[in-house]
Design a protein around this motif. Sequence first.
Motif, PDB file in Angstrom:
ATOM      1  N   TRP A 608       1.075 -38.800  56.025  1.00 23.21           N
ATOM      2  CA  TRP A 608      -0.607 -38.847  56.273  1.00 23.21           C
ATOM      3  C   TRP A 608      -1.092 -40.165  57.308  1.00 23.21           C
ATOM      4  CZ3 TRP A 608      -3.651 -35.296  55.036  1.00 23.21           C
ATOM      5  CH2 TRP A 608      -4.247 -34.418  54.285  1.00 23.21           C
ATOM      6  N   SER A 620      -7.889 -30.429  58.729  1.00 26.18           N
ATOM      7  CA  SER A 620      -9.417 -30.827  58.888  1.00 26.18           C
ATOM      8  C   SER A 620      -9.542 -29.484  58.362  1.00 26.18           C
ATOM      9  CB  SER A 620      -9.388 -31.650  59.581  1.00 26.18           C
ATOM     10  OG  SER A 620     -10.997 -31.717  59.865  1.00 26.18           O
ATOM     11  N   SER A 623      -9.000 -27.408  55.465  1.00 28.24           N
ATOM     12  CA  SER A 623      -9.952 -27.761  54.375  1.00 28.24           C
ATOM     13  C   SER A 623     -11.432 -27.012  54.732  1.00 28.24           C
ATOM     14  CB  SER A 623     -10.071 -29.842  54.520  1.00 28.24           C
ATOM     15  OG  SER A 623     -11.203 -30.305  53.246  1.00 28.24           O
ATOM     16  N   SER A 627     -13.357 -24.991  52.160  1.00 26.04           N
ATOM     17  CA  SER A 627     -14.646 -24.647  51.411  1.00 26.04           C
ATOM     18  C   SER A 627     -15.575 -24.102  51.834  1.00 26.04           C
ATOM     19  CB  SER A 627     -15.468 -26.280  52.157  1.00 26.04           C
ATOM     20  OG  SER A 627     -16.562 -26.762  52.232  1.00 26.04           O
ATOM     21  N   HIS A 680       2.707 -26.917  54.031  1.00 22.02           N
ATOM     22  CA  HIS A 680       1.703 -27.240  53.155  1.00 22.02           C
ATOM     23  C   HIS A 680       0.500 -26.144  53.586  1.00 22.02           C
ATOM     24  CE1 HIS A 680      -1.645 -29.213  50.827  1.00 22.02           C
ATOM     25  NE2 HIS A 680      -2.282 -29.714  52.251  1.00 22.02           N
ATOM     26  N   THR A 684      -1.465 -22.779  51.667  1.00 20.81           N
ATOM     27  CA  THR A 684      -1.901 -22.884  51.256  1.00 20.81           C
ATOM     28  C   THR A 684      -3.002 -21.531  51.446  1.00 20.81           C
ATOM     29  OG1 THR A 684      -2.756 -25.446  50.826  1.00 20.81           O
ATOM     30  CG2 THR A 684      -4.394 -24.526  51.460  1.00 20.81           C
ATOM     31  N   PRO A 724      -6.822 -22.680  45.736  1.00 20.95           N
ATOM     32  CA  PRO A 724      -7.206 -23.809  46.782  1.00 20.95           C
ATOM     33  C   PRO A 724      -8.359 -24.759  46.096  1.00 20.95           C
ATOM     34  CG  PRO A 724      -6.030 -22.622  48.771  1.00 20.95           C
ATOM     35  CD  PRO A 724      -6.612 -21.436  46.716  1.00 20.95           C
ATOM     36  N   GLU A 725      -8.387 -25.488  46.324  1.00 18.91           N
ATOM     37  CA  GLU A 725      -9.520 -26.647  46.885  1.00 18.91           C
ATOM     38  C   GLU A 725      -9.191 -27.679  48.033  1.00 18.91           C
ATOM     39  OE1 GLU A 725     -10.379 -28.939  43.321  1.00 18.91           O
ATOM     40  OE2 GLU A 725     -10.188 -26.898  41.545  1.00 18.91           O
ATOM     41  N   ASP A 727     -10.043 -30.664  50.621  1.00 24.23           N
ATOM     42  CA  ASP A 727      -9.795 -31.593  50.595  1.00 24.23           C
ATOM     43  C   ASP A 727     -10.328 -32.419  51.408  1.00 24.23           C
ATOM     44  OD1 ASP A 727      -8.626 -34.617  50.678  1.00 24.23           O
ATOM     45  OD2 ASP A 727      -6.438 -33.577  50.685  1.00 24.23           O
ATOM     46  N   GLU A 728     -11.398 -33.585  50.672  1.00 26.82           N
ATOM     47  CA  GLU A 728     -12.252 -33.880  51.351  1.00 26.82           C
ATOM     48  C   GLU A 728     -11.857 -35.227  52.275  1.00 26.82           C
ATOM     49  OE1 GLU A 728     -15.089 -33.204  52.420  1.00 26.82           O
ATOM     50  OE2 GLU A 728     -15.356 -31.840  51.015  1.00 26.82           O
ATOM     51  N   THR A 729     -10.845 -35.423  52.708  1.00 26.43           N
ATOM     52  CA  THR A 729      -9.966 -36.887  52.454  1.00 26.43           C
ATOM     53  C   THR A 729      -9.147 -36.350  53.659  1.00 26.43           C
ATOM     54  OG1 THR A 729      -8.599 -36.273  50.854  1.00 26.43           O
ATOM     55  CG2 THR A 729      -9.452 -38.159  50.508  1.00 26.43           C
ATOM     56  N   ALA A 730      -9.242 -35.619  53.890  1.00 23.51           N
ATOM     57  CA  ALA A 730      -8.614 -34.720  55.317  1.00 23.51           C
ATOM     58  C   ALA A 730      -9.024 -34.111  56.151  1.00 23.51           C
ATOM     59  CB  ALA A 730      -7.709 -33.356  55.028  1.00 23.51           C
TER      60      ALA A 730
END
Length: 889
Positions: A608, A620, A623, A627, A680, A684, A724-725, A727-730
């Motif tokens: 990362w 990004s 993610s 969502s 990845h 996903t 999948p969920e 990933d807010e950090t992405a």
Amino acid sequence: MAEATQIQDEMPKAYQPNKVEQKWYKFWLKQGYFKPRIDPKKKPFVIIMPPPNVTGELHLGHALTATLEDIMTRWHRMRGEPTLWLPGVDHAGIAAQVVVEQLLAKEGLTRHQMGRDKFLERMWQWARECRGTILEQHQRLGVSCDWSRERFTLDEGPSRAVCTAFVRLYEKGLIYRGERIINWCPRCATALSDLEVDHKELAGNLYYIRYPLAEDKGRFITVATTRPETMLGDTAVAVNPADERFKDMVGKKVILPLLGREIPVVADEAVDPSFGTGALKITPAHDPVDFELSQRQGLPLVNILNPDATLNENAGPYAGLDCSSGRKVVLADLEKEGLLVKVEDYSHSVGHCHRCQTVIEPLASEQWFLKTASLAKPAIQAVTSGQISIIPERFIKVYLNWMENIRDWCISRQLWWGHRIPVWYCADCSELTVSVDEPKSCSHCGSDGIRQDPDVLDTWFSSALWPHSALGWPDDTDDLDYFYPTTVMETGYDILFFWIARMIMMGLEDTGQIPFHTVYLHGLIRDEKGEKMSKLKGNVLNPTGTLEKYGTDALRFALSTGTSPGNDIRLSPSRLEAGRNFANKLWNATRFVIRSIESAGADTEIQWQLLPLEDRWILSRLSRTVSSVTGLMDAFQFGEAQRQLHDFLWGEFCDWYIEMAKIRLKAGEGVLSPIPVLVHVLKTSLRLLHPYMPFITEELWQNLKLRLLQNWLEAESIMVAAYPEADETALNPESERVMESVIEIVHSIRNARAEYRVEAGRWIEARIYAGKLKSAITLYSEAIKTLSRARPVILDTRQERATDNDVVLVLKEVEVVLPMESMFDLELERKRLRKEIEQIQAEVNRLETRLGDSAFLAKAPAAVIDKERDKLAIRNDRLKRLKEQFARL
């Protein structure tokens, strides 16, 4: 598992659905993935399948239902919820009996010639064949139902539920037998509920007939009617008590023309003085309004029709004629006697059988009815209180309007196929025995001289019990205890009243609980002309042929993408082709990733901290897509969720990220490998897409699994992999901003090349004024070069003015200038344009001359003239654009 999931060492160049689909369906069945386990600690997700009718094969409407319900089922299963999708098939009552009777007719047989027992044997044979076909077609569609729990509405369990419900309702006084006006279909020879009647506006006539007063010779009262033949069953003439024209006639007798029977003139406020003459002939046995009036006035009923709609002995000399012939003879006799005053054109609504489209005859008949007013009140409350949600919400108003004006439901049918009414008549004491189990004797006098009612129940009666009867009611089963109430009832909006309303009423009545929490109404599948697909119209498409040509996932894609609840879908070949193309795009993308793994090796970790901007961008965007799609799925917006998945996979991952990854992979050592991010995003995305396109995602998942370390793909099947969920950090807005500009630059250069017809192999120059984004975009000069075939020079801001020979592209945050001399030879282009302008101008002159010729305009057909005008408009538009392009040069 190895035997069931054999994967070729090298992926084929193209996706071959016929070699994949059955393999994976058998594997899923063998692994038991469709069967939920009762877990008291978890809330289950439950759908009870709307049971298809045993009337033949499934059509595309069933495929839509199956697709939407499978999307929900697979999604909730991947979220770790105990998920039950219970399948079933409906005996279909009148619909199935009509189909089999038509088959018998081809053999020169009728059901009456065969007898009830032999006919029912034939019906069961037909039902078994249909059930096998429906099962096979459902499995071809990839539905992940728990087949161990499959139900048929005539199975022992659901049949006992029907009898139990009937007996309980009867004992509460809600089921009764009485004479009422019913909708009679002469073709099907049975009563129909109001919902089974289609009303059509037909052009007809209004006939004015004189009825002589019995005691005042020479005086008449004139009535107007659309059906003169029914006058043979008249038992009165009615007028409004406030109508001064007839006040002196009320209480007197008139002579019924042709039959000579005396009938009274009565006053009733239901009569509309403005219709016809203001006097209404009353035929209580053949008109619902007249029937109600006769009940108030104490008038007798005279039925003039046989079950086949011919006139019976009460029609006197007209007995034996059918209604159409009877009308002609009656009118001729009335005219002969001087009693037919006049005939006017008149349009009116005529009821037709929903199944066979035969004209319905209103008929007074003794039938079984269910009182629905008291059942409707809690069903209304369940929706208005929010216990049950209806999607889309606009149908709540429609539901409430019908429920608040509900009428008693005629539940008996003069058929042989179905649930026979559990009532026995005693020949000795004339009492009724109403019982769940078949009695051996009369419950009142003990006589064994009892016979069962020959009629069956409306098929919608058993369907109304479906959510709880399928789970074992009236027994207190584990399934009923855990899975009821169900979660979602998904079906077409066209059976909101037929089925949804009745399920809510009966679910609350039988169990004290709502049958489901959410009603999801899909639209209808229409053909390319917008016509509803139905077996009667002959425009039904068999999904099997479509599956063979395009593949299951392509059909599911076509049925789900871009659709919204309650809106109809026009299914065209272009939608199916788009689904097939998307499957192939996904296949090729995975094939590229796998080839890259095989040649460069599979890194297992995403570094990362070292990721270049395009990696941060795609992660990004992934993610955000997860969502957004999850939110849309929660809101039942499956069509929009699928569209966003398609746009992300095709428009961002395949068209942009993979293309940039290729550049990095060619660079070799010294450049951070994009493979971990490629894998990845792909794995996903496959999980996101699985509920929609189960077969290709499973095949690609297994191909990835074979070539990656096991900890990358823990699940043995994508079907049981975790959904999948986000990933807010992405999330990385800055990378999205830069990549949006890079993509916009490439798009704009490609569009300019197409507009100016730049040769495919020609390199062009591009000055890119990027401002604050200069340093970020400079990193992507190689990508811009490769993807747009332009040699970019990236600068801060533009100082000099663009020349007339520059193409200036003003974008969101950057500006692109393309010198024309790099796009083509200016002098040659001017010559080409000048020549084309001359040619088009000559065409325009010729067309203007022709359209200015009065002789041509006088002789030529209008269609030819219009065609020439269209040609002129097209040529003028082309000429204008060529001149503008020439001016720029």
